[in-house]
Design a protein around this motif. Structure first.
Motif, PDB file in Angstrom:
ATOM      1  N   PRO A   1      -8.211  -0.303   5.695  1.00 39.93           N
ATOM      2  CA  PRO A   1      -7.363   0.494   6.609  1.00 39.93           C
ATOM      3  C   PRO A   1      -7.800   1.809   7.368  1.00 39.93           C
ATOM      4  CG  PRO A   1      -6.931   0.837   4.298  1.00 39.93           C
ATOM      5  CD  PRO A   1      -7.894  -0.275   4.412  1.00 39.93           C
TER       6      PRO A   1
ATOM      7  N   CYS B   1      -2.844   6.545  10.944  1.00 41.12           N
ATOM      8  CA  CYS B   1      -1.884   5.836  10.880  1.00 41.12           C
ATOM      9  C   CYS B   1      -0.643   6.542  11.071  1.00 41.12           C
ATOM     10  CB  CYS B   1      -1.962   5.431   9.363  1.00 41.12           C
ATOM     11  SG  CYS B   1      -0.187   4.412   8.857  1.00 41.12           S
TER      12      CYS B   1
ATOM     13  N   CYS C   1      -6.446   4.719   7.908  1.00 41.06           N
ATOM     14  CA  CYS C   1      -5.233   5.742   7.250  1.00 41.06           C
ATOM     15  C   CYS C   1      -5.334   6.820   8.282  1.00 41.06           C
ATOM     16  CB  CYS C   1      -5.692   5.989   5.820  1.00 41.06           C
ATOM     17  SG  CYS C   1      -5.405   4.688   4.857  1.00 41.06           S
TER      18      CYS C   1
ATOM     19  N   CYS D   1       1.518   7.172   0.687  1.00 44.87           N
ATOM     20  CA  CYS D   1       0.796   5.738   0.735  1.00 44.87           C
ATOM     21  C   CYS D   1      -0.322   5.770   0.186  1.00 44.87           C
ATOM     22  CB  CYS D   1       0.381   5.386   2.512  1.00 44.87           C
ATOM     23  SG  CYS D   1      -0.075   3.754   2.531  1.00 44.87           S
TER      24      CYS D   1
ATOM     25  N   GLY E   1      -2.968   3.701   0.222  1.00 50.55           N
ATOM     26  CA  GLY E   1      -4.135   3.221   1.046  1.00 50.55           C
ATOM     27  C   GLY E   1      -4.594   4.623   1.753  1.00 50.55           C
ATOM     28  N   ALA E   2      -3.495   5.710   1.837  1.00 54.86           N
ATOM     29  CA  ALA E   2      -3.970   6.814   2.396  1.00 54.86           C
ATOM     30  C   ALA E   2      -4.873   7.561   1.087  1.00 54.86           C
ATOM     31  CB  ALA E   2      -2.768   7.786   2.792  1.00 54.86           C
TER      32      ALA E   2
ATOM     33  N   VAL F   1       2.589   6.356   9.875  1.00 54.19           N
ATOM     34  CA  VAL F   1       3.528   6.339   8.780  1.00 54.19           C
ATOM     35  C   VAL F   1       2.702   6.984   7.836  1.00 54.19           C
ATOM     36  CG1 VAL F   1       4.524   4.146   9.407  1.00 54.19           C
ATOM     37  CG2 VAL F   1       2.798   4.069   7.632  1.00 54.19           C
ATOM     38  N   ARG F   2       1.567   7.447   7.706  1.00 51.39           N
ATOM     39  CA  ARG F   2       0.998   8.217   6.713  1.00 51.39           C
ATOM     40  C   ARG F   2       1.655   9.355   6.086  1.00 51.39           C
ATOM     41  NH1 ARG F   2      -5.354  10.831   6.943  1.00 51.39           N
ATOM     42  NH2 ARG F   2      -5.510  11.186   4.434  1.00 51.39           N
TER      43      ARG F   2
ATOM     44  N   VAL G   1      -4.136  -0.948  12.711  1.00 49.25           N
ATOM     45  CA  VAL G   1      -4.350   0.228  11.878  1.00 49.25           C
ATOM     46  C   VAL G   1      -4.641  -0.197  10.249  1.00 49.25           C
ATOM     47  CG1 VAL G   1      -3.599   2.701  10.970  1.00 49.25           C
ATOM     48  CG2 VAL G   1      -3.400   1.829  13.576  1.00 49.25           C
ATOM     49  N   CYS G   2      -3.310  -0.748   9.608  1.00 45.12           N
ATOM     50  CA  CYS G   2      -3.364  -0.987   8.452  1.00 45.12           C
ATOM     51  C   CYS G   2      -3.982  -2.461   8.194  1.00 45.12           C
ATOM     52  CB  CYS G   2      -1.897  -1.016   7.782  1.00 45.12           C
ATOM     53  SG  CYS G   2      -1.638  -0.993   6.105  1.00 45.12           S
TER      54      CYS G   2
ATOM     55  N   ARG H   1       0.845  -1.311  -0.133  1.00 45.75           N
ATOM     56  CA  ARG H   1      -0.079   0.035  -0.040  1.00 45.75           C
ATOM     57  C   ARG H   1       0.848   1.275  -0.023  1.00 45.75           C
ATOM     58  NH1 ARG H   1      -4.296  -2.005   4.429  1.00 45.75           N
ATOM     59  NH2 ARG H   1      -5.822  -2.980   3.081  1.00 45.75           N
TER      60      ARG H   1
HETATM   61  S1  SF4 Z   1      -1.756   5.028   5.430  1.00 45.66           S
HETATM   62 FE1  SF4 Z   1      -1.167   3.122   4.239  1.00 45.66          FE
HETATM   63  S2  SF4 Z   1       0.125   2.008   5.914  1.00 45.66           S
HETATM   64 FE2  SF4 Z   1      -1.035   3.483   7.114  1.00 45.66          FE
HETATM   65  S3  SF4 Z   1      -3.055   2.391   7.213  1.00 45.66           S
HETATM   66 FE3  SF4 Z   1      -3.342   3.500   5.263  1.00 45.66          FE
HETATM   67  S4  SF4 Z   1      -2.858   2.155   3.827  1.00 45.66           S
HETATM   68 FE4  SF4 Z   1      -1.967   1.378   5.759  1.00 45.66          FE
END
Ligand code: SF4
Length: 226
Positions: free
Chosen positions: A205, A210, A207, A221, A223-224, A212-213, A200-201, A158
Motif C-alpha cells: 500500500p 491514501c 499509505c 488504518c 496499513g497506515a 482515507v488514511r 493506492v491500497c 487493513r
Molecule cells: S492507509 Fe489503509 S486503506 Fe489507505 S492505502 Fe494504507 S492500508 Fe490501504
C-alpha cells in the motif's frame, strides 16, 4: 458524540470522492452491455474485458437475440482478450438465452422482478457467482445491492472494519447493514473502492497518499501504522 459505523463508512466514501472524483460507472451504452461486461470481467482486468466488449460490438453481436442464437466458437474468438474465453462464451450465450426467453430482452422486465428472487435466479446460472450477479443487479438493473470484491476485503480489513478473511456475505453486510439502500451511493462507492485498490491500497500500500488514511482525524488504518 461517538462515531457510528455508518458515520465511518460515509466519511470514507466522502474522502474517496473528494480525492478521486465521481467514477461514472458502469462504462456501457446499454444495460445488456453492462451484463455482458460483468461476465467478461470475471478474473481479468477491465481493460481486457473492455476489449472483448468492443470486439462483440464491432461484430454486431452485442445483442441478446444474436448472442443467444450464435455458435459458441463464434463468440469465443471475439472475446479472446477476456481470457477463459471458451467458458465465458458459453456463459454469455446461455445468459443471453435466459434474458430473451425469461425477460423478453427488456431490462425493465428484468428490473421489475423482486430483488431477492432475481438474485436467486441469476445465481442459479452456470458460472454466475455473487460478485457477477450483484454487479448486474446494481449496475444494469439499478437495484440497491452493494457489490464487494477482493479490493474491498484488502482495504477494509487493513482499515480494521473487516476480518482479513471476510466472506463475500460478511463484506456485503458491512455496507448493507449500515448504509441506506441508495443506488447512487452504492454505485459510486464500489467504484471508488476499486480505484483505491488499484492505485493506492495495492498489495504494497501507498499509505502516504491514501485519502482515507486519516478519516475522523485518526490513523485508524492498520496499513497506515505498519
Ligand atoms: S492507509 Fe489503509 S486503506 Fe489507505 S492505502 Fe494504507 S492500508 Fe490501504
Amino acid at each position: 458524540m461517538t462515531a457510528t459505523l455508518t458515520d465511518d463508512l460515509l466519511d470514507i466514501y466522502n474522502a474517496l470522492f473528494a480525492a478521486f472524483g465521481h467514477q461514472h460507472w458502469w462504462p456501457a451504452k446499454t444495460p445488456f452491455e453492462t451484463m455482458v461486461g460483468a461476465i467478461l470481467a470475471q478474473n481479468v482486468s477491465w481493460t481486457n474485458a473492455a476489449q472483448a466488449v468492443a470486439n462483440l460490438d464491432g461484430a454486431g453481436m452485442l445483442d441478446p437475440h444474436v448472442l443467444s442464437a450464435a455458435d459458441t466458437p463464434d463468440i469465443a474468438r471475439l472475446i479472446v482478450p477476456s481470457r477463459f474465453y471458451n467458458r465465458k462464451a458459453e456463459r454469455i450465450r446461455e445468459f443471453a438465452g435466459v434474458y430473451v426467453t425469461e425477460f423478453q430482452a427488456d431490462p425493465a422486465v428484468m428490473t421489475a422482478v423482486e430483488t431477492g428472487a432475481l438474485r436467486e435466479r441469476l445465481l442459479a446460472l452456470r458460472g454466475f457467482g455473487k460478485e457477477t450477479v450483484d454487479t448486474i443487479l446494481l449496475y444494469a438493473c439499478t437495484k440497491p445491492v452493494f457489490v464487494v470484491d477482493a479490493y474491498t476485503r484488502r482495504a477494509f480489513s487493513r482499515y480494521g472494519l473487516l476480518p482479513q478473511k471476510a466472506s463475500y456475505d460478511r463484506m456485503q453486510r458491512l455496507f448493507s447493514d449500515n448504509l441506506d439502500p441508495d443506488v447512487e451511493l452504492f454505485n459510486d462507492y464500489h467504484a471508488q473502492i476499486v480505484h483505491l485498490g488499484k492505485t493506492v491500497c495495492r498489495k504494497s500500500p501507498l499509505c502516504d497518499r491514501c485519502p482515507v488514511r486519516a478519516v475522523r482525524g485518526t490513523l485508524a488504518c492498520a496499513g497506515a501504522r505498519a
